[in-house]
Design an enzyme around this catalytic site. Structure first.
Site, PDB file in Angstrom:
ATOM      1  N   THR A   1       2.427  -1.727   9.023  1.00 22.10           N
ATOM      2  CA  THR A   1       2.767  -2.650  10.110  1.00 22.10           C
ATOM      3  C   THR A   1       3.112  -4.056   9.643  1.00 22.10           C
ATOM      4  O   THR A   1       3.697  -4.833  10.391  1.00 22.10           O
ATOM      5  CB  THR A   1       1.559  -2.797  11.060  1.00 22.10           C
ATOM      6  OG1 THR A   1       0.453  -3.281  10.279  1.00 22.10           O
ATOM      7  CG2 THR A   1       1.190  -1.467  11.706  1.00 22.10           C
TER       8      THR A   1
ATOM      9  N   CYS B   1       2.979  -3.211   4.155  1.00 23.85           N
ATOM     10  CA  CYS B   1       2.135  -2.073   4.543  1.00 23.85           C
ATOM     11  C   CYS B   1       2.838  -1.384   5.705  1.00 23.85           C
ATOM     12  O   CYS B   1       4.045  -1.586   5.914  1.00 23.85           O
ATOM     13  CB  CYS B   1       0.708  -2.522   4.870  1.00 23.85           C
ATOM     14  SG  CYS B   1       0.533  -3.586   6.318  1.00 23.85           S
TER      15      CYS B   1
ATOM     16  N   HIS C   1      10.130 -23.751   9.512  1.00 24.03           N
ATOM     17  CA  HIS C   1       9.097 -24.457  10.279  1.00 24.03           C
ATOM     18  C   HIS C   1       7.703 -24.327   9.673  1.00 24.03           C
ATOM     19  O   HIS C   1       6.912 -25.263   9.755  1.00 24.03           O
ATOM     20  CB  HIS C   1       9.044 -23.915  11.713  1.00 24.03           C
ATOM     21  CG  HIS C   1      10.217 -24.339  12.545  1.00 24.03           C
ATOM     22  ND1 HIS C   1      10.232 -24.229  13.915  1.00 24.03           N
ATOM     23  CD2 HIS C   1      11.429 -24.858  12.195  1.00 24.03           C
ATOM     24  CE1 HIS C   1      11.401 -24.674  14.386  1.00 24.03           C
ATOM     25  NE2 HIS C   1      12.145 -25.051  13.353  1.00 24.03           N
TER      26      HIS C   1
ATOM     27  N   HIS D   1       7.148 -30.663  10.851  1.00 28.38           N
ATOM     28  CA  HIS D   1       6.543 -29.382  10.465  1.00 28.38           C
ATOM     29  C   HIS D   1       5.526 -29.569   9.338  1.00 28.38           C
ATOM     30  O   HIS D   1       4.533 -28.855   9.256  1.00 28.38           O
ATOM     31  CB  HIS D   1       7.627 -28.395  10.038  1.00 28.38           C
ATOM     32  CG  HIS D   1       8.656 -28.173  11.106  1.00 28.38           C
ATOM     33  ND1 HIS D   1       8.341 -27.629  12.325  1.00 28.38           N
ATOM     34  CD2 HIS D   1       9.985 -28.458  11.145  1.00 28.38           C
ATOM     35  CE1 HIS D   1       9.432 -27.572  13.074  1.00 28.38           C
ATOM     36  NE2 HIS D   1      10.436 -28.077  12.383  1.00 28.38           N
TER      37      HIS D   1
ATOM     38  N   ASP E   1       0.851  -1.189   0.000  1.00 24.82           N
ATOM     39  CA  ASP E   1       0.000   0.000   0.000  1.00 24.82           C
ATOM     40  C   ASP E   1       0.893   1.247   0.000  1.00 24.82           C
ATOM     41  O   ASP E   1       2.115   1.153  -0.220  1.00 24.82           O
ATOM     42  CB  ASP E   1      -1.006  -0.035   1.167  1.00 24.82           C
ATOM     43  CG  ASP E   1      -0.360   0.175   2.531  1.00 24.82           C
ATOM     44  OD1 ASP E   1       0.887   0.308   2.602  1.00 24.82           O
ATOM     45  OD2 ASP E   1      -1.090   0.215   3.537  1.00 24.82           O
TER      46      ASP E   1
HETATM   47  C1  RB5 Z   1      -2.127   2.598   6.515  1.00 17.54           C
HETATM   48  O1  RB5 Z   1      -2.141   3.812   7.211  1.00 17.54           O
HETATM   49  C2  RB5 Z   1      -1.956   1.442   7.479  1.00 17.54           C
HETATM   50  O2  RB5 Z   1      -3.107   1.223   8.196  1.00 17.54           O
HETATM   51  C3  RB5 Z   1      -1.550   0.198   6.728  1.00 17.54           C
HETATM   52  O3  RB5 Z   1      -0.389   0.453   6.011  1.00 17.54           O
HETATM   53  C4  RB5 Z   1      -1.243  -1.036   7.546  1.00 17.54           C
HETATM   54  O4  RB5 Z   1      -0.359  -0.749   8.580  1.00 17.54           O
HETATM   55  C5  RB5 Z   1      -2.377  -1.846   7.977  1.00 17.54           C
HETATM   56  O5  RB5 Z   1      -2.231  -2.913   8.586  1.00 17.54           O
END
Ligand code: RB5
Length: 146
Positions: free
Chosen positions: A67, A65, A98, A133, A8
């Site tokens: 996180t 993304c 694993h 595994h 993203d």
């Molecule tokens: C975008 O702001 C953020 O929510 C996205 O990149 C991600 O971290 C979602 O899990």
């Protein structure tokens, strides 16, 4: 190796840099976007990236993304995909050895780019160990019949 990749807006910059770096190592890249830092919705990019792996068009997928969480949840909706969020190289090693993870999820807002590269390198160079595994992975797949 053929690698599908999608991100993203939060992962766009790392995607661009990872593609450049992976191409210098003769990997083939399938880029599923996004193609700018304009705000977008990560499922629109993580899902097709993961589908390419499940379809056998790519050996591995990388989804990015902010996180790593949203893209991993999305990628794991694709039958046959085992996506793992990894924030260090050791986790990437175990995800392959694993869990036979075939999609790597990265959180661009939580790791620097050098670390991202070392996670990707470890992921694609590590081998699934099979054995006990494999039994566990089959049990996961039997939960949903995929
Ligand atoms: C975008 O702001 C953020 O929510 C996205 O990149 C991600 O971290 C979602 O899990």
């Amino acid at each position: 190796m053929k690698i599908s990749i999608g991100a993203d807006h939060a992962g766009f910059e790392y995607k661009k840099l990872l593609i450049e770096w992976l191409k210098t190592q003769e990997h083939q890249i399938l880029d599923f976007g996004a193609f700018s830092t304009d705000s977008v919705d990560y499922p629109d990019y993580a899902y097709p990236t993961a589908e390419a792996v499940a379809a056998g068009i790519a050996d591995y997928g990388i989804v990015i993304c902010g996180t790593g969480i949203g893209v991993s949840i999305t990628a794991n909706k694709v039958a046959g995909v085992r996506a793992a969020v990894c924030c260090n190289a050791e986790l990437a090693k175990f995800a392959r050895e694993h869990n036979n993870a075939n999609v790597l999820a990265l959180g661009a807002r939580f790791i620097d780019f050098e670390l991202a590269k070392s996670i990707v390198k470890t992921f694609i160079e590590s081998e699934f160990q099979g054995g006990r595994h494999m039994i566990r992975i089959e049990k996961i797949h039997n939960l949903t019949g995929i």
